[in-house]
Write an enzyme that holds these catalytic residues in place. Sequence first.
Site: not given
Length: 478
Positions: A308-310
């Site tokens: 993911s992007h966090g």
Amino acid sequence: MEPISHWHLIIVFLAIALVSQSLTNVEGRTHYHKRPKNKGSPPTYAPSPQAPYVPPSPAEPPPPTVPSDPSVNPGDNSSSSCVFDVTTFGAVGDGTTDDTAAFMEAWKAACAVESGILLAPSDYVFTITSTIFSGPCQPGLVFQVDGVLMPPDGPECWPESDSNKQWLVFYRLDQMTFTGSGTIEGNGEKWWELPCKPHRGPNGSTLPGPCNSPALIRFFMSSNLVVSRLRIQNSPQFHMKFDGCEGVLIDKLSISSPKLSPNTDGIHIENTKFVGIYNSVIANGDDCISIGTGCSNVNIEGVTCGPSHGISIGSLGLHNSQACVSNITVRNVEIKDSDNGLRIKTWQGGTGCVSGITFDTIQMENVRNCIIIDQYYCLSKACRNETSAVYLTDVSYNNIKGTYDVRSPPIHFACSDTVPCTNITMSEVELLPYEGELVDDPFCWNAYGSQVTLTIPPIDCLQDGEPENMGEVVSYGC
């Protein structure tokens, strides 16, 4: 499966200490063209312990009523007279027939009675178009999906008269549960391939053309909500959004889409207060959880995130807007194979304040930008440096350990030139290369705080104390 029974309300200040549970890995994309086989009853989960916060002072307004853990089902409301099976209202469930009308009729019937249950049973694949399920309804309403529920397959099949910005909308509801052992399938692949999407054009550019893509599930102006146990996957855009809500409990969800699917945030909240997100697995192509402006008293615990992007706070302050976010706790979380870890991002020129942010006991695995504050967030080269900024203060990083992608420094604090970040606290931060050599040049700009313990890699750019011009940011409202 017997329909779930009505949950009671607990009027407390939301704070729940949950024992972290190991969840199964998220499955990849599944195509549904026929009725799936019955997968049996869902697993039974133990009740999660609850520990209330200290109640607010009498001078403060009372907190919203917040649902209890959905795995606890006190009482007996299993009378079949409260169950409204969509197939009895004419739903076919063959994966191609439009069952929207049947769902709307079942919704009206369930909405009108206390503890009503709209049931989408197993062994069926239901297709419905963009729909608003609105209230007010009688308390205790349950929307239970045990089969598969999905939208039309891509832009070409989307009715022209329907909104292409959202699919399922739950509006003006109180005391509602969205649950089941089934799957919400977003059919997002054809939306991801629109020419306007990121990196679809030549040399990483985008091409002109219509670009609206629907968020899969949206809760709007609603309160005292429970969302639990469902598998939600392959959304055209955001998987789940909460806007203007109070009292939200999210528990034991599985959210998944491919790593490169654009803008497929897992859970996004904005203008929403008193939120608990627990024991869930999220893998997607954008932020695992994103927190927008107007959010406060948010507790995230026991979540596995990645790829993911966090987990992100922001972006905030777009178009010189005011943004306020406070009292956010992220605890006992694993982030792996992600472009970012714990991120706070704001645009130049915004105003407002982000305060009371706690990141505690976070395990990183092969994460780029593990800890990042970016007050120069911009999606193009045209952004100018501005004198105003969203003020960041009281941000704590404790027991952050694991490995990072060496393409970027694991710690990056880029605060505004004119509005410094203050009271950043770091304790037991130990980050090592996933592979390659140690990157020992963390970046800090106009960032003030303290190190309770030495960090790995060492960080000597965090400034002690407070800046001399702190009087200028008093008006920011923290």
